[in-house]
Design a protein around this motif. Structure first.
Motif, PDB file in Angstrom:
ATOM      1  N   GLY A  69       5.109   6.025 -32.532  1.00 31.00           N
ATOM      2  CA  GLY A  69       5.049   4.894 -31.528  1.00 31.00           C
ATOM      3  C   GLY A  69       6.213   4.076 -31.639  1.00 31.00           C
ATOM      4  N   ASP A  70       6.414   3.167 -31.133  1.00 33.74           N
ATOM      5  CA  ASP A  70       7.271   1.890 -32.094  1.00 33.74           C
ATOM      6  C   ASP A  70       7.336   1.819 -33.325  1.00 33.74           C
ATOM      7  OD1 ASP A  70       8.318  -1.425 -32.930  1.00 33.74           O
ATOM      8  OD2 ASP A  70       9.551  -0.487 -30.662  1.00 33.74           O
ATOM      9  N   VAL A  71       8.731   2.153 -34.260  1.00 32.09           N
ATOM     10  CA  VAL A  71       8.204   1.820 -35.518  1.00 32.09           C
ATOM     11  C   VAL A  71       8.419   0.749 -35.982  1.00 32.09           C
ATOM     12  CG1 VAL A  71       9.814   2.019 -37.475  1.00 32.09           C
ATOM     13  CG2 VAL A  71      10.207   4.039 -35.716  1.00 32.09           C
ATOM     14  N   ALA A  72       9.039  -0.131 -35.445  1.00 33.50           N
ATOM     15  CA  ALA A  72       8.998  -1.727 -35.705  1.00 33.50           C
ATOM     16  C   ALA A  72       7.328  -2.384 -35.803  1.00 33.50           C
ATOM     17  CB  ALA A  72       9.760  -2.618 -35.198  1.00 33.50           C
ATOM     18  N   ALA A  73       6.955  -2.096 -34.402  1.00 29.84           N
ATOM     19  CA  ALA A  73       5.748  -1.835 -34.309  1.00 29.84           C
ATOM     20  C   ALA A  73       4.563  -1.938 -35.642  1.00 29.84           C
ATOM     21  CB  ALA A  73       5.056  -2.402 -32.822  1.00 29.84           C
ATOM     22  N   GLU A  74       5.106  -0.846 -35.278  1.00 30.65           N
ATOM     23  CA  GLU A  74       3.697   0.340 -36.672  1.00 30.65           C
ATOM     24  C   GLU A  74       3.590  -0.166 -37.753  1.00 30.65           C
ATOM     25  OE1 GLU A  74       0.832   1.702 -35.394  1.00 30.65           O
ATOM     26  OE2 GLU A  74       1.849   1.994 -33.184  1.00 30.65           O
ATOM     27  N   VAL A  75       4.951  -0.123 -38.624  1.00 34.22           N
ATOM     28  CA  VAL A  75       5.128  -0.612 -40.005  1.00 34.22           C
ATOM     29  C   VAL A  75       4.406  -2.462 -40.030  1.00 34.22           C
ATOM     30  CG1 VAL A  75       7.239  -1.240 -41.662  1.00 34.22           C
ATOM     31  CG2 VAL A  75       6.821   0.328 -40.064  1.00 34.22           C
ATOM     32  N   ILE A  76       4.777  -2.591 -39.205  1.00 33.37           N
ATOM     33  CA  ILE A  76       4.667  -4.235 -39.166  1.00 33.37           C
ATOM     34  C   ILE A  76       2.556  -4.371 -39.685  1.00 33.37           C
ATOM     35  CG2 ILE A  76       4.027  -6.778 -37.812  1.00 33.37           C
ATOM     36  CD1 ILE A  76       6.474  -5.907 -36.503  1.00 33.37           C
ATOM     37  N   ARG A  77       3.134  -3.791 -38.241  1.00 32.40           N
ATOM     38  CA  ARG A  77       0.925  -3.714 -38.312  1.00 32.40           C
ATOM     39  C   ARG A  77       0.521  -2.999 -39.847  1.00 32.40           C
ATOM     40  NH1 ARG A  77      -3.103   0.721 -34.152  1.00 32.40           N
ATOM     41  NH2 ARG A  77      -1.299   1.604 -35.171  1.00 32.40           N
ATOM     42  N   PHE A  78       1.376  -1.876 -40.658  1.00 29.23           N
ATOM     43  CA  PHE A  78       0.941  -1.321 -41.595  1.00 29.23           C
ATOM     44  C   PHE A  78       0.540  -2.053 -42.345  1.00 29.23           C
ATOM     45  CE2 PHE A  78       1.487   1.058 -45.716  1.00 29.23           C
ATOM     46  CZ  PHE A  78       0.517   2.348 -44.994  1.00 29.23           C
ATOM     47  N   ALA A  79       1.961  -3.152 -42.960  1.00 28.22           N
ATOM     48  CA  ALA A  79       1.769  -4.846 -43.136  1.00 28.22           C
ATOM     49  C   ALA A  79       0.857  -5.667 -43.549  1.00 28.22           C
ATOM     50  CB  ALA A  79       3.795  -4.971 -43.908  1.00 28.22           C
ATOM     51  N   ARG A  80       0.552  -6.036 -43.014  1.00 27.72           N
ATOM     52  CA  ARG A  80      -0.344  -6.179 -42.545  1.00 27.72           C
ATOM     53  C   ARG A  80      -1.734  -6.150 -42.626  1.00 27.72           C
ATOM     54  NH1 ARG A  80       2.089  -9.068 -36.654  1.00 27.72           N
ATOM     55  NH2 ARG A  80       3.368 -10.555 -37.898  1.00 27.72           N
ATOM     56  N   ALA A  81      -1.757  -4.781 -42.556  1.00 25.46           N
ATOM     57  CA  ALA A  81      -2.923  -4.118 -42.505  1.00 25.46           C
ATOM     58  C   ALA A  81      -3.010  -3.658 -43.444  1.00 25.46           C
ATOM     59  CB  ALA A  81      -3.516  -2.869 -41.783  1.00 25.46           C
ATOM     60  N   HIS A  82      -2.137  -4.265 -45.686  1.00 20.94           N
ATOM     61  CA  HIS A  82      -2.525  -4.666 -46.330  1.00 20.94           C
ATOM     62  C   HIS A  82      -2.122  -5.642 -46.914  1.00 20.94           C
ATOM     63  CE1 HIS A  82      -2.955   0.465 -46.820  1.00 20.94           C
ATOM     64  NE2 HIS A  82      -2.332   0.302 -46.246  1.00 20.94           N
ATOM     65  N   GLY A  83      -2.144  -6.525 -46.499  1.00 21.63           N
ATOM     66  CA  GLY A  83      -1.885  -8.300 -46.485  1.00 21.63           C
ATOM     67  C   GLY A  83      -0.476  -8.092 -47.495  1.00 21.63           C
ATOM     68  N   ALA A  84       0.878  -7.330 -47.527  1.00 19.12           N
ATOM     69  CA  ALA A  84       2.036  -7.189 -47.527  1.00 19.12           C
ATOM     70  C   ALA A  84       2.677  -8.307 -46.767  1.00 19.12           C
ATOM     71  CB  ALA A  84       2.942  -5.407 -47.540  1.00 19.12           C
ATOM     72  N   ASN A  85       3.823  -8.692 -47.781  1.00 20.87           N
ATOM     73  CA  ASN A  85       4.784  -9.512 -47.248  1.00 20.87           C
ATOM     74  C   ASN A  85       6.112  -9.007 -47.531  1.00 20.87           C
ATOM     75  OD1 ASN A  85       5.360  -9.451 -49.649  1.00 20.87           O
ATOM     76  ND2 ASN A  85       4.293 -11.789 -49.743  1.00 20.87           N
ATOM     77  N   THR A  86       6.157  -7.614 -48.139  1.00 22.74           N
ATOM     78  CA  THR A  86       7.403  -7.447 -47.869  1.00 22.74           C
ATOM     79  C   THR A  86       7.917  -5.269 -47.878  1.00 22.74           C
ATOM     80  OG1 THR A  86       8.227  -8.855 -50.122  1.00 22.74           O
ATOM     81  CG2 THR A  86       9.178  -6.159 -50.362  1.00 22.74           C
ATOM     82  N   VAL A  87       8.319  -4.584 -47.076  1.00 23.73           N
ATOM     83  CA  VAL A  87       8.930  -3.544 -46.746  1.00 23.73           C
ATOM     84  C   VAL A  87       9.883  -3.033 -47.811  1.00 23.73           C
ATOM     85  CG1 VAL A  87       9.558  -1.819 -45.196  1.00 23.73           C
ATOM     86  CG2 VAL A  87       7.608  -3.946 -45.067  1.00 23.73           C
ATOM     87  N   ALA A  88       9.563  -2.236 -48.405  1.00 27.97           N
ATOM     88  CA  ALA A  88      10.661  -1.657 -48.985  1.00 27.97           C
ATOM     89  C   ALA A  88      10.912  -0.001 -48.448  1.00 27.97           C
ATOM     90  CB  ALA A  88      10.381  -0.641 -50.766  1.00 27.97           C
ATOM     91  N   THR A  89      12.170   0.515 -48.274  1.00 27.88           N
ATOM     92  CA  THR A  89      12.694   1.500 -47.969  1.00 27.88           C
ATOM     93  C   THR A  89      13.790   1.638 -48.548  1.00 27.88           C
ATOM     94  OG1 THR A  89      12.689   2.452 -45.622  1.00 27.88           O
ATOM     95  CG2 THR A  89      14.084   0.472 -45.659  1.00 27.88           C
ATOM     96  N   THR A  90      14.553   2.810 -48.291  1.00 24.45           N
ATOM     97  CA  THR A  90      16.220   3.283 -48.137  1.00 24.45           C
ATOM     98  C   THR A  90      16.801   3.409 -47.012  1.00 24.45           C
ATOM     99  OG1 THR A  90      15.164   5.106 -47.348  1.00 24.45           O
ATOM    100  CG2 THR A  90      15.093   4.755 -49.822  1.00 24.45           C
ATOM    101  N   PRO A  91      18.286   2.941 -46.816  1.00 22.13           N
ATOM    102  CA  PRO A  91      19.235   2.694 -46.171  1.00 22.13           C
ATOM    103  C   PRO A  91      19.435   3.383 -45.081  1.00 22.13           C
ATOM    104  CG  PRO A  91      19.961   2.043 -48.241  1.00 22.13           C
ATOM    105  CD  PRO A  91      18.614   2.591 -49.166  1.00 22.13           C
ATOM    106  N   SER A  92      19.894   3.464 -44.012  1.00 20.02           N
ATOM    107  CA  SER A  92      20.124   4.267 -43.171  1.00 20.02           C
ATOM    108  C   SER A  92      21.397   3.905 -42.641  1.00 20.02           C
ATOM    109  CB  SER A  92      19.242   4.625 -41.682  1.00 20.02           C
ATOM    110  OG  SER A  92      19.897   4.952 -41.028  1.00 20.02           O
ATOM    111  N   PRO A  93      22.429   4.590 -42.157  1.00 22.71           N
ATOM    112  CA  PRO A  93      23.394   4.388 -41.421  1.00 22.71           C
ATOM    113  C   PRO A  93      23.397   3.563 -39.827  1.00 22.71           C
ATOM    114  CG  PRO A  93      23.666   6.696 -41.528  1.00 22.71           C
ATOM    115  CD  PRO A  93      22.931   6.131 -42.552  1.00 22.71           C
ATOM    116  N   SER A  94      22.632   3.538 -39.187  1.00 23.22           N
ATOM    117  CA  SER A  94      21.737   4.082 -38.272  1.00 23.22           C
ATOM    118  C   SER A  94      21.935   2.701 -37.185  1.00 23.22           C
ATOM    119  CB  SER A  94      20.236   4.844 -37.543  1.00 23.22           C
ATOM    120  OG  SER A  94      20.327   4.380 -36.261  1.00 23.22           O
ATOM    121  N   PRO A  95      22.488   1.934 -36.077  1.00 25.82           N
ATOM    122  CA  PRO A  95      21.949   0.678 -35.709  1.00 25.82           C
ATOM    123  C   PRO A  95      20.702   0.576 -34.889  1.00 25.82           C
ATOM    124  CG  PRO A  95      23.839   1.741 -34.473  1.00 25.82           C
ATOM    125  CD  PRO A  95      23.735   3.029 -35.536  1.00 25.82           C
ATOM    126  N   ARG A  96      19.664   1.748 -34.701  1.00 32.10           N
ATOM    127  CA  ARG A  96      18.776   1.921 -35.095  1.00 32.10           C
ATOM    128  C   ARG A  96      17.609   1.507 -35.930  1.00 32.10           C
ATOM    129  NH1 ARG A  96      15.667   3.539 -31.070  1.00 32.10           N
ATOM    130  NH2 ARG A  96      13.224   3.415 -30.774  1.00 32.10           N
TER     131      ARG A  96
END
Length: 457
Positions: A359-386
């Motif tokens: 689906g919508d990546v930002a919305a799904e990551v936000i939903r996933f973080a909130r479901a786990h009670g997380a306040n931080t998202v760890a990821t790796t960099p990307s050059p994409s404007p998206r």
């Protein structure tokens, strides 16, 4: 893997993409490309590279190319580990034996860095066409006969078929095919670039679009052409022997001078034409080593398509933490990504300890973080404007975003000059060969043929 919160839907990790994207798999009958996805397959391919022979015969279609590009593009392998594998084929006293292979790897690093700076401008003409023709003469409609492989030219039709069926083209073929699309058929390079991104397992806007701009002359001093002699030199007679146009009507059977006269109005920009890139914006791009974040509690990991590896740095930092991958519906639709590419990505994801959503990546990551009670998202960099837009959305939702970078391919002691690859390479080449970063060697002055470089008195 951590227990699934009740508020999240079941993971799609083991659902075949053919069931998730019915329309794509119905449209693209080739469901698997030339390479299998995943780290295991990548390491098998890495183990058999021949970087020494590559330096001698890479331009020939039967030459020793590694076909690692899909694994590099999707971060299954890093440039640094491929470089290290190449250097292992040469003794410390003779790194020059693999010089060309490492230098070619640097083009990937260079393209990604340019993309990070220019963003969506990667889809615009950096400079005007140097064909004497205005941009308006290049059609925005991609020819069906090229797409379907029915032009009548055996080489072009074979390459079109290979692209659509395998998701791979030799780099020399990519240049030949792009030159035909842009210069012989006068189709804007953006259409060809989009066609490649749809089918190539390694397609992305960095290397792909810069390559098309190079051929088109919107990022080069003159357009790229090839002729039948060049084709036979590197491909043999495999195409010409069976081509119905071989004896009459071959569009490539001419000298370069004759082709240039036929295809172009001149070898410079048409009056009034201009590009969209200010070269000064690439002259001194800040170089700073990536800092390593500190691990903190309350974290979920977001894995995206640019780092699909079990060695993903964010996964390594939080090996017991919940992790998510999201099929980006909007991006897949925008790029009309092929079934081959989706199968490759699916195979990569299956090797990762991730919960898969779509689906919508930002919305799904936000939903996933909130479901786990997380306040931080760890990821790796990307050059994409998206990617940057998604990070902005996560931060706007109150989440902290940690960036865990992969090992660098090459370091610099000074801000990077990305206007041309050769200047960038002079800055990072020492580090790219595993040495300490060193100041770039001064440029050697160019001289006319037969004239000494020394100052005449």
């Amino acid at each position: 893997m951590p227990k699934l919160p009740a508020s999240l839907p079941a993971s799609l990790r083991d659902v075949p993409p053919a069931e998730l994207f019915l329309d794509v798999f119905a449209r693209d009958l080739q469901h698997r490309g030339f390479a299998r996805g995943g780290r295991d397959a990548a390491l098998q391919a890495l183990a058999v590279i021949d970087p020494v022979t590559y330096g001698r015969d890479r331009s020939h279609l039967d030459g020793h190319v590694s076909r690692l590009s899909p694994y590099l593009r999707h971060g299954v392998l890093t440039l640094a580990e491929v470089r290290d594998a190449a250097l292992a084929h040469a003794p410390d006293t003779a790194p020059s034996r693999v010089w060309k292979y490492v230098n070619e790897l640097s083009w990937r690093d260079y393209s990604v860095r340019v993309y990070a700076e220019v963003g969506d401008l990667i889809w615009q003409d950096f400079e005007p066409y140097k064909t004497g023709l205005p941009a308006s003469v290049y059609s925005h409609e991609f020819p069906a006969d090229i797409d379907e492989g029915t032009t009548g030219a055996a080489c072009i039709d074979s390459w079109s078929q290979d692209l659509r069926e395998t998701g791979y083209l030799h780099n020399h073929i990519r240049m030949w095919l792009a030159s035909y699309v842009v210069h012989h058929r006068r189709v804007w390079w953006q259409g060809g670039a989009s066609w490649f991104i749809t089918h190539l397992l390694d397609g992305d806007p960095s290397s792909n679009n810069l390559g098309w701009q190079w051929v088109a002359s919107t990022w080069r001093a003159y357009p790229y052409l090839w002729n039948r002699g060049n084709l036979v030199k590197y491909a043999g007679e495999r195409y010409c022997a069976s081509c119905p146009l071989a004896d009459a009507g071959c569009p490539f059977d001419a000298t370069y001078a004759a082709l240039s006269e036929r295809l172009f109005e001149g070898r410079e920009a048409a009056p009034g034409e201009s590009g969209h890139l200010d070269p000064a914006s690439l002259k001194a791009v800040p170089w700073e080593p990536s800092s390593t974040p500190e691990t903190v509690p309350g974290v979920v990991v977001w894995v995206h398509g640019d780092r699909l590896s079990p060695t993903n740095e964010a996964l390594a930092a939080y090996p017991e933490g919940p992790a998510v991958f999201v099929w980006d519906d909007e991006l897949l639709k925008e790029w009309t990504v092929s079934a081959k590419r989706q199968t490759f990505i699916h195979e990569c994801v299956q090797e990762l300890p991730v919960h898969v959503l779509r689906g919508d990546v930002a919305a799904e990551v936000i939903r996933f973080a909130r479901a786990h009670g997380a306040n931080t998202v760890a990821t790796t960099p990307s050059p994409s404007p998206r990617f940057r837009a998604i990070v902005t959305a996560l931060e706007a939702a109150g989440l902290t975003v940690q960036l865990w970078a992969e090992p660098v391919f090459g370091e610099s002691l000074t801000p990077l000059d990305l206007r041309v690859h050769s200047d960038y390479w002079r800055q990072i080449s020492a580090s790219a060969f595993g040495k300490d970063p060193a100041p770039p060697k001064p440029k050697r002055p160019r001289t006319k043929k037969g004239q000494s470089a020394k100052t005449k008195t």
